[in-house]
Motif scaffolding. Structure first.
Motif, short mmCIF file in Angstrom:
data_model
loop_
_atom_site.label_atom_id
_atom_site.label_comp_id
_atom_site.label_asym_id
_atom_site.label_seq_id
_atom_site.Cartn_x
_atom_site.Cartn_y
_atom_site.Cartn_z
N GLY A 1 29.93 31.94 49.99
CA GLY A 1 29.06 30.80 50.24
C GLY A 1 29.39 29.58 49.40
O GLY A 1 29.37 28.44 49.89
N HIS A 2 29.73 29.81 48.12
CA HIS A 2 29.88 28.66 47.22
C HIS A 2 31.09 27.79 47.56
O HIS A 2 31.18 26.65 47.10
CB HIS A 2 29.97 29.12 45.75
N LYS A 3 32.01 28.32 48.37
CA LYS A 3 33.16 27.49 48.76
C LYS A 3 32.87 26.70 50.04
O LYS A 3 33.68 25.90 50.48
CB LYS A 3 34.40 28.37 48.96
N ILE A 4 31.73 26.99 50.66
CA ILE A 4 31.34 26.24 51.86
C ILE A 4 30.00 25.53 51.62
O ILE A 4 29.09 25.58 52.43
CB ILE A 4 31.40 27.13 53.13
N ASN B 1 37.94 21.63 44.86
CA ASN B 1 37.11 22.21 45.92
C ASN B 1 37.53 23.61 46.34
O ASN B 1 36.73 24.34 46.92
CB ASN B 1 37.12 21.28 47.14
N ALA B 2 38.77 23.98 46.05
CA ALA B 2 39.18 25.36 46.38
C ALA B 2 38.53 26.35 45.42
O ALA B 2 38.37 27.52 45.75
CB ALA B 2 40.70 25.49 46.34
N ALA B 3 38.15 25.88 44.23
CA ALA B 3 37.47 26.77 43.27
C ALA B 3 36.00 26.89 43.64
O ALA B 3 35.46 27.99 43.76
CB ALA B 3 37.63 26.24 41.86
N HIS C 1 43.80 37.58 43.43
CA HIS C 1 43.56 38.88 42.78
C HIS C 1 42.46 39.68 43.50
O HIS C 1 42.50 40.90 43.53
CB HIS C 1 43.16 38.69 41.32
N SER C 2 41.49 38.97 44.05
CA SER C 2 40.38 39.66 44.75
C SER C 2 40.86 40.42 45.98
O SER C 2 40.15 41.31 46.47
CB SER C 2 39.32 38.65 45.19
N ASN C 3 42.03 40.06 46.49
CA ASN C 3 42.57 40.79 47.64
C ASN C 3 43.80 41.60 47.24
O ASN C 3 44.63 41.94 48.08
CB ASN C 3 42.90 39.82 48.78
N GLY D 1 38.95 35.07 54.24
CA GLY D 1 38.74 33.73 54.78
C GLY D 1 38.13 32.75 53.77
O GLY D 1 37.65 31.68 54.17
N ALA D 2 38.18 33.10 52.46
CA ALA D 2 37.53 32.26 51.45
C ALA D 2 37.95 30.80 51.54
O ALA D 2 37.12 29.90 51.41
CB ALA D 2 37.82 32.81 50.05
N GLN D 3 39.23 30.56 51.80
CA GLN D 3 39.73 29.17 51.83
C GLN D 3 39.84 28.63 53.25
O GLN D 3 40.33 27.51 53.44
CB GLN D 3 41.11 29.09 51.16
#
Ligand code: PMP
Length: 407
Positions: free
Chosen positions: A225-228, A30-32, A125-127, A202-204
């Motif tokens: 969005g896809h992580k929520i 779910n984290a992915a 990596h995105s941050n 705040g992705a996770q």
């Protein structure tokens, strides 16, 4: 939440009844990305079947309905994270694009040679990469907050890193590898005492904890969005109006203009200045639907239940011979990274898959963190509110079985 609440929730997610290699799917990745409830998929269908039209540009009925739906979604998202103004919500393709936007536009407005950006050792990596690109462009330096062996940031070292050259602090709210919930409020307070703005990744966090950007006083807050439980290709940049107004646009074209001549273009007001091209207006509607779904369950209930799953799984996994959990912070979200003896994470992941269990293996897009730990990667199980203790039991038995096979 009771077992029957969880069963009701599971019924909203058709994919959870899929068979994988003849076994019941256990989805612990779910984290992915998270699975999608029926209401979100139906909302997407509804938009395409009944009011699909390009937004902002049309005088015709469908275009107006679609525009209104998009702007209504912006309001729902602003309320969800407690932003003061709807125009402080910028739609992006996701967390990555939101950070790239800030790294470019904030960088253009406020950064110069010799300046510094502070990130932490546990960043995705995105941050990291967008800030490195800014540093290369401008001749700046990236500074890194270290952590202790539980995976908690060293706050004294953080304070030492801040100086008159620091232009921005960019920090994960929750680590996607360690599960650590960073003390972002304290991090922001300290930065603000030095008049340094903070971007929170705040992705996770947003799918799992109540988030209030106003209370945090975050300057920028980003998520996907896809992580929520929403679709891919939509995400959010929250930015304080005072910064966004001073930042130049990131991309040109579409609704981001006010007037265009060959001599000069003037730009639209917020939020449109940062939304070049045809926006993902169906994605924004899906995101608002997913957020309303999550709000109906209640973020506090989700947080409590997922902590229960985390504690249960941590205790059970600790019984597995030779298993080591990577990331044991006091404040943790429902993410467990682990290794068993010297079994390669990839081998573990492959064999768990054969048993119908989806986990992530590898560096989880946090190579500098994995390198600093001196490990080849981890196996990562990450939970959502539709997961159950029974699934964890099956998973732990599978980890034991696979460990015995590979030992
Ligand atoms: N930051 C963190 C902490 C993440 O976990 C992720 C996704 N794994 C990202 C950023 C990137 O998100 P996206 O790929 O949706 O842009």
């Amino acid at each position: 939440m009771t077992n029957s609440d969880i069963q009701d929730i599971r019924n909203d997610f058709p994919i959870l009844t899929e068979k994988i290699h003849g076994k019941n799917l256990i989805y612990f990745d779910n984290a992915a990305t998270t699975q999608k409830p029926r209401c979100v998929v139906e909302k997407i269908e509804d938009a395409y079947y009944h009011y699909n039209a390009n937004i902002h540009r049309g005088v015709h009925y469908l275009s107006q309905v679609a525009t209104e739906a998009n702007e209504n979604s912006r309001g729902i998202i602003a309320n969800f994270i407690h932003a003061k103004n709807n125009h402080e919500i910028i739609f992006t393709r996701g967390t990555t694009e939101a950070i790239n936007l800030v790294a470019f536009s904030f960088g253009e407005a406020f950064c110069k040679e010799g300046d510094e950006i502070v990130v932490s050792v546990m960043e995705h990596h995105s941050n990291i990469v967008p800030w490195q690109m800014l540093c290369e462009r401008k001749g700046m330096k990236l500074r890194v907050i270290p952590m202790n062996d539980r995976g908690e940031l060293l706050m004294d070292e953080y304070k030492q890193l801040l100086n008159e050259k620091t232009r921005l602090v960019a920090i994960a709210h929750v680590s996607n590898v360690l599960g650590t919930i960073n003390p972002v409020k304290e991090i922001i307070n300290i930065a603000h005492k030095n008049e340094i703005p903070v971007l929170v990744d705040g992705a996770q966090a947003v799918p799992h904890l109540p988030v209030n950007v106003t209370e945090l006083d975050a300057d920028f807050y980003v998520f996907s969005g896809h992580k929520i439980y929403a679709s891919t290709g939509i995400g959010v940049l929250y930015g304080k109006e005072k910064w966004l107004n001073l930042m130049p646009p990131y991309q040109g074209g579409g609704e981001m203009i006010s007037t265009v001549t060959f001599e000069k273009t003037t730009y639209n007001e917020l939020p449109f200045k940062f939304e070049a091209g045809t926006p993902d207006y169906v994605g924004s509607v899906a995101l608002a639907e997913a957020i309303q779904y999550v709000e109906k369950i209640g973020l506090q209930n989700i947080d409590n239940y997922e902590r229960e799953l985390l504690n249960y799984a941590t205790a059970k996994l600790s019984e597995v011979e030779g298993l080591r959990i990577i990331g044991t912070a006091k404040e943790k979200s429902a993410v467990i990274s682990f290794l068993v003896g010297n079994i390669h994470p990839y081998d573990m992941g492959m064999l768990l898959d054969k048993l119908g269990i989806a986990v992530r293996t590898g560096h989880h897009c946090a190579q500098p963190l994995i390198d600093s730990l001196g490990i080849p990667g981890t196996v990562r199980a990450s939970f959502a509110f539709y997961n159950t203790k029974e699934e964890i039991d099956t998973f732990v038995e599978a980890v034991k079985k696979v460990s015995e096979m590979l030992r």
